[in-house]
Design a protein around this motif. Sequence first.
Motif, short mmCIF file in Angstrom:
data_model
loop_
_atom_site.label_atom_id
_atom_site.label_comp_id
_atom_site.label_asym_id
_atom_site.label_seq_id
_atom_site.Cartn_x
_atom_site.Cartn_y
_atom_site.Cartn_z
N ILE A 118 35.48 -18.01 -7.37
CA ILE A 118 34.25 -18.70 -8.21
C ILE A 118 34.36 -20.08 -7.69
O ILE A 118 33.29 -20.70 -7.03
CB ILE A 118 34.22 -18.22 -9.51
CG1 ILE A 118 33.82 -16.77 -9.60
CG2 ILE A 118 32.97 -18.76 -9.95
CD1 ILE A 118 34.14 -16.09 -10.80
N VAL A 171 32.26 -22.03 -4.93
CA VAL A 171 30.83 -22.84 -5.08
C VAL A 171 31.30 -24.37 -4.73
O VAL A 171 30.32 -24.93 -4.19
CB VAL A 171 30.92 -22.79 -6.72
CG1 VAL A 171 29.78 -24.00 -7.03
CG2 VAL A 171 30.46 -21.32 -6.97
N PHE A 217 30.18 -21.08 -12.15
CA PHE A 217 28.82 -20.64 -12.31
C PHE A 217 28.02 -21.80 -12.66
O PHE A 217 26.95 -21.70 -12.06
CB PHE A 217 28.97 -19.79 -13.81
CG PHE A 217 29.41 -18.48 -13.28
CD1 PHE A 217 28.99 -17.66 -12.02
CD2 PHE A 217 30.15 -17.59 -14.12
CE1 PHE A 217 29.74 -16.58 -11.78
CE2 PHE A 217 30.71 -16.32 -13.58
CZ PHE A 217 30.30 -16.00 -12.75
N SER A 218 28.44 -22.75 -13.40
CA SER A 218 27.54 -23.96 -13.60
C SER A 218 27.32 -24.70 -12.62
O SER A 218 26.02 -25.26 -12.19
CB SER A 218 28.15 -24.84 -14.78
OG SER A 218 28.53 -24.09 -16.00
N ALA A 235 24.82 -23.24 -10.32
CA ALA A 235 23.42 -23.16 -10.90
C ALA A 235 22.75 -24.38 -10.57
O ALA A 235 21.65 -24.45 -10.15
CB ALA A 235 23.47 -23.00 -12.40
N LEU A 247 22.51 -17.81 -12.84
CA LEU A 247 24.04 -18.29 -12.74
C LEU A 247 24.31 -19.02 -13.97
O LEU A 247 25.43 -18.86 -14.73
CB LEU A 247 24.11 -19.11 -11.60
CG LEU A 247 23.86 -18.34 -10.05
CD1 LEU A 247 23.95 -19.38 -9.23
CD2 LEU A 247 25.39 -17.44 -9.99
N LEU A 306 25.13 -16.70 -16.95
CA LEU A 306 26.54 -16.18 -16.64
C LEU A 306 27.33 -17.33 -17.11
O LEU A 306 28.39 -16.83 -17.85
CB LEU A 306 26.81 -15.83 -14.99
CG LEU A 306 25.86 -14.57 -14.52
CD1 LEU A 306 26.21 -14.50 -12.99
CD2 LEU A 306 26.25 -13.49 -15.42
N ALA A 307 27.32 -18.42 -16.94
CA ALA A 307 28.12 -19.48 -17.39
C ALA A 307 28.20 -19.56 -18.92
O ALA A 307 29.25 -19.62 -19.52
CB ALA A 307 27.61 -20.92 -16.91
N THR A 356 29.99 -24.29 -21.83
CA THR A 356 28.81 -24.66 -20.99
C THR A 356 27.58 -25.04 -21.74
O THR A 356 26.51 -25.63 -20.94
CB THR A 356 28.73 -23.52 -19.96
OG1 THR A 356 28.42 -22.29 -20.64
CG2 THR A 356 29.89 -23.47 -19.02
#
Length: 516
Positions: free
Chosen positions: A134, A138, A180-181, A184, A202, A205-206, A213
């Motif tokens: 992840i 990213v 995830f952040s 996003a 996204l 999800l974070a 977050t």
Amino acid sequence: MTQSTAENDRIPITLITICFGFSCMLRILIGFGHHSGENNHHGSATAYGGDFEAQRHWMEITYWLPVGDWYWYDLEYWGLDYPPLTAYHSYLCGWLSHHLVGPQTVALDSSRGIEDPVHKAFMRATVLVFDFLIFGTVVWYSSFRNDRGSMWVTFITLNQPAILLVDHGHFQYNSIALGFSIAAFAFISQKRFRSCIYGSILFCLALNFKQMTLYYAPAVFFYLLGRCISTPKRFLQRFMQLGVTVLTCFGVLWLPFIMNGPSDMVTTPIERAMQILRRIFPFERGLFEGKVSNLWCALNTRPISIRDRIDSSMQPLLALVLTLIMIAPSSFALFRLGMKGDEMASRKSNNQDRWKKLLWGSMSCSLSFFLASFQVHEKSILMSLAPCSLLLWEDPKFVLWFSRACTWTLWPLLQVDRLHAPYFCMLIIFEALIHLGQYYSSSKSSVFSGIFSLVPGLTYAVMIGLHATEFFFGPPAALPDLYPVLWSVLGCAMFCLAYIISCAKVLMGEGKSKVE
């Protein structure tokens, strides 16, 4: 840049493989060290160990118990206190541990405190895999442009000492929430509004993986609100699209817990939802959490001792008010940035401009929460460090200074975990990596210029001086917490400076240079 220069600047796949292999090796080597609470080093009488045992215990209860019991079972012993996506992640890891390592590793109750070397290796491996799957993916796709400059940014971000020491040393899964952040941010910075929908998924999800977050939430909310308002005729449509997306994501993740209550008592759906919220946001713990490098802990030192001057019932309200004041600049700037969304769409460079502003704004917003909000942990500084790392090319001197400061302020926590060797080794390795990239950053302008060029050197001298003083001279008997307090006060001062700089960057549009 000419075509021949660009071709010469391209990165061979062999070098990319070596860099990722090196990052993987660092994580594995750190994992050979101690973890939080190993052998009950903290000496807790109520719950064995620390974050390592907490994460392992969550695998145990999620694997064996019905979903309705997850947030209710034996809360005195590392009760689940992270959002639902972490609970599902714990179930997945528990299932893998049961089938790959052995049932004894997640046996209900009887596995408490297990620190088998094979199971420890499995636990470390889960952090490593999700980190690269992840966070690594990213960072790669959001920053790498197949040139040496962006390769350096990617490499430094993937090897941030603070992130590695907390996740692979202390033991946590912060990289999942950070990944995830950042994903996003990358999506919502795109010119098409459809990408904002994907980005909101996204970010949900974070939020549902790690509650910290929420430090980014005002930045994301006001930017997306600006994107909705940027086209008045489509405001309601866009706002509804985002609202339905967020409610659907939260509904899917939370519904199993709302529909299923604990097996030993009768509860209503509202009571079940409130139980999860109480577990995620334990306000009863109070405003002060150890010796964190934030305003409250710094102001709680003598002679100020703010804890004794303000009634405990007023402290949450004061923290809220101060946090709202501090997030105002970044929220305002990102709201205006979002309002220019459709206007900027015709310009080729708009995605990069929005991306950089979002990173500066998310850093400023998260620093506001870290410095002023309620119940802050030392590890929460990673929320500011991750977006800042991706701005390395914009202001290398500032970003590297902030990276060192974040790692340095974690020293009291890492001391408790007996991670002295990994801490110093990572700092040395990080300095070596920085030296390798000096060629690409030497010509970059910095906020630390002119008279302010003295700031990094002075703070480095104080950091090293405090380490040396602590090593050679113990604290006086009358002040046993002297060094943690000094770390807290100096760290707070550095983070306040970083907050001011990040606000200036996002408000004045600094850092618009492109990677050449």
